[in-house]
Design a protein around this motif. Structure first.
Motif, PDB file in Angstrom:
ATOM      1  N   ARG A 139      -2.760  33.265  57.929  1.00 44.24           N
ATOM      2  CA  ARG A 139      -2.100  34.293  57.139  1.00 44.24           C
ATOM      3  C   ARG A 139      -2.272  35.640  57.826  1.00 44.24           C
ATOM      4  O   ARG A 139      -3.255  35.878  58.511  1.00 44.24           O
ATOM      5  N   TYR A 140      -1.281  36.503  57.614  1.00 45.65           N
ATOM      6  CA  TYR A 140      -1.318  37.860  58.166  1.00 45.65           C
ATOM      7  C   TYR A 140      -1.518  38.842  57.020  1.00 45.65           C
ATOM      8  O   TYR A 140      -0.818  38.766  55.997  1.00 45.65           O
ATOM      9  N   ALA A 141      -2.491  39.746  57.172  1.00 44.49           N
ATOM     10  CA  ALA A 141      -2.782  40.717  56.120  1.00 44.49           C
ATOM     11  C   ALA A 141      -2.690  42.127  56.672  1.00 44.49           C
ATOM     12  O   ALA A 141      -3.213  42.429  57.749  1.00 44.49           O
ATOM     13  N   ALA A 142      -2.013  43.003  55.917  1.00 41.45           N
ATOM     14  CA  ALA A 142      -1.904  44.422  56.274  1.00 41.45           C
ATOM     15  C   ALA A 142      -1.443  45.204  55.055  1.00 41.45           C
ATOM     16  O   ALA A 142      -0.653  44.697  54.236  1.00 41.45           O
ATOM     17  N   ASP A 143      -1.948  46.410  54.928  1.00 38.70           N
ATOM     18  CA  ASP A 143      -1.529  47.321  53.850  1.00 38.70           C
ATOM     19  C   ASP A 143      -1.689  46.695  52.473  1.00 38.70           C
ATOM     20  O   ASP A 143      -0.855  46.874  51.578  1.00 38.70           O
ATOM     21  N   GLY A 144      -2.763  45.917  52.313  1.00 38.84           N
ATOM     22  CA  GLY A 144      -3.044  45.334  51.016  1.00 38.84           C
ATOM     23  C   GLY A 144      -2.228  44.119  50.659  1.00 38.84           C
ATOM     24  O   GLY A 144      -2.344  43.589  49.548  1.00 38.84           O
ATOM     25  N   LYS A 145      -1.393  43.654  51.565  1.00 39.20           N
ATOM     26  CA  LYS A 145      -0.569  42.483  51.314  1.00 39.20           C
ATOM     27  C   LYS A 145      -0.850  41.430  52.385  1.00 39.20           C
ATOM     28  O   LYS A 145      -1.367  41.741  53.458  1.00 39.20           O
ATOM     29  N   ASN A 146      -0.503  40.169  52.105  1.00 34.90           N
ATOM     30  CA  ASN A 146      -0.666  39.119  53.104  1.00 34.90           C
ATOM     31  C   ASN A 146       0.430  38.086  52.937  1.00 34.90           C
ATOM     32  O   ASN A 146       1.016  37.939  51.863  1.00 34.90           O
ATOM     33  N   ASN A 147       0.713  37.384  54.015  1.00 37.54           N
ATOM     34  CA  ASN A 147       1.739  36.335  53.973  1.00 37.54           C
ATOM     35  C   ASN A 147       1.408  35.235  54.963  1.00 37.54           C
ATOM     36  O   ASN A 147       0.699  35.452  55.962  1.00 37.54           O
ATOM     37  N   ALA A 148       1.907  34.036  54.657  1.00 36.16           N
ATOM     38  CA  ALA A 148       1.646  32.870  55.503  1.00 36.16           C
ATOM     39  C   ALA A 148       2.468  32.943  56.780  1.00 36.16           C
ATOM     40  O   ALA A 148       3.598  33.434  56.790  1.00 36.16           O
ATOM     41  N   LEU A 149       1.871  32.443  57.864  1.00 41.17           N
ATOM     42  CA  LEU A 149       2.547  32.374  59.162  1.00 41.17           C
ATOM     43  C   LEU A 149       2.664  30.917  59.590  1.00 41.17           C
ATOM     44  O   LEU A 149       1.874  30.061  59.165  1.00 41.17           O
TER      45      LEU A 149
END
Length: 222
Positions: A139-149
């Motif tokens: 998962r990628y996390a940045a700016d308080g959000k994350n998403n699956a890769l």
């Protein structure tokens, strides 16, 4: 064709909760760094060694060599303020053309197959970067959000990162700064394409106390 193993051993024991630098930790009466030397020597009898150590660790290493009757010949280079400078100091000890394996001193479990993959890749393409696929989800996390890769598009990078000597030396000496995370990135900065080859999953970088347990399971006879 000449072959060089440039072994960089500048680690500390901080994350191992040990005052002894991790390359000097012993497994079965032999230091991690000695096992790393042996992995290359067993792969090729005509390999030339360059060892990069912090200057303040050299005397202790020499004492260990006497104690363990460790007799490999090598050129010695002093480590710099960062990994970039340490590798550059090691490359300056290498003259002529050939292939150089740049390897972490605390990766004693590199396999002969990985070394052969690296040698073949660098001979054909000018460089070879050993990698393995991640086994966990990413998962990628940045700016308080994350998403699956999609993990099939990502690789975990190992060493030895392997190069045609003239190309990697030129890359290090022409680099605009020292803010590179690995040797392949230094070469890539010159416009060269990086060639990936298969590494071996047990080729871990000994960093945490648990890693010593894993290394023991592979290095010591059951």
């Amino acid at each position: 064709m000449k072959k060089f193993a440039l072994i960089v051993a500048g680690g500390s024991g901080n994350r191992m909760n040990n005052s002894l630098p991790k390359q000097f930790l012993e497994i079965g009466g032999k230091t991690v760094l000695m096992y790393t030397f042996e992995a290359f020597a067993q792969f090729s009898t005509d390999i030339n060694f360059v060892l990069v150590l912090p200057e303040n660790q050299v005397d202790y290493w020499k004492e260990l060599c006497v104690h363990h009757n460790f007799r490999y010949n090598y050129e010695l280079a002093f480590g710099g303020a960062n990994r970039f400078q340490s590798v550059k100091n090691g490359l300056d000890k290498i003259h002529g053309e050939g292939i150089v394996f740049i390897h972490d001193g605390v990766r004693p479990l590199v396999s002969a197959q990985t070394l052969n993959n690296c040698l073949s890749g660098a001979t054909k393409h000018g460089n070879a970067l050993p990698v393995i696929s991640p086994s966990e989800s990413v998962r990628y996390a940045a700016d308080g959000k994350n998403n699956a890769l999609d993990r099939s598009n990502y690789f975990l990078v190992q060493t030895p990162q392997t190069f045609k000597i003239s190309e990697i030396k030129n890359a290090y000496h022409s680099a605009p700064n020292e803010n590179f995370t690995d040797d392949a990135s230094v070469l890539e900065n010159t416009g060269k394409e990086i060639h990936l080859v298969e590494g071996n999953r047990e080729n871990i970088k000994i960093t945490w106390p648990q890693d010593i347990i894993v290394a023991k399971s592979f290095l010591l006879p059951q």
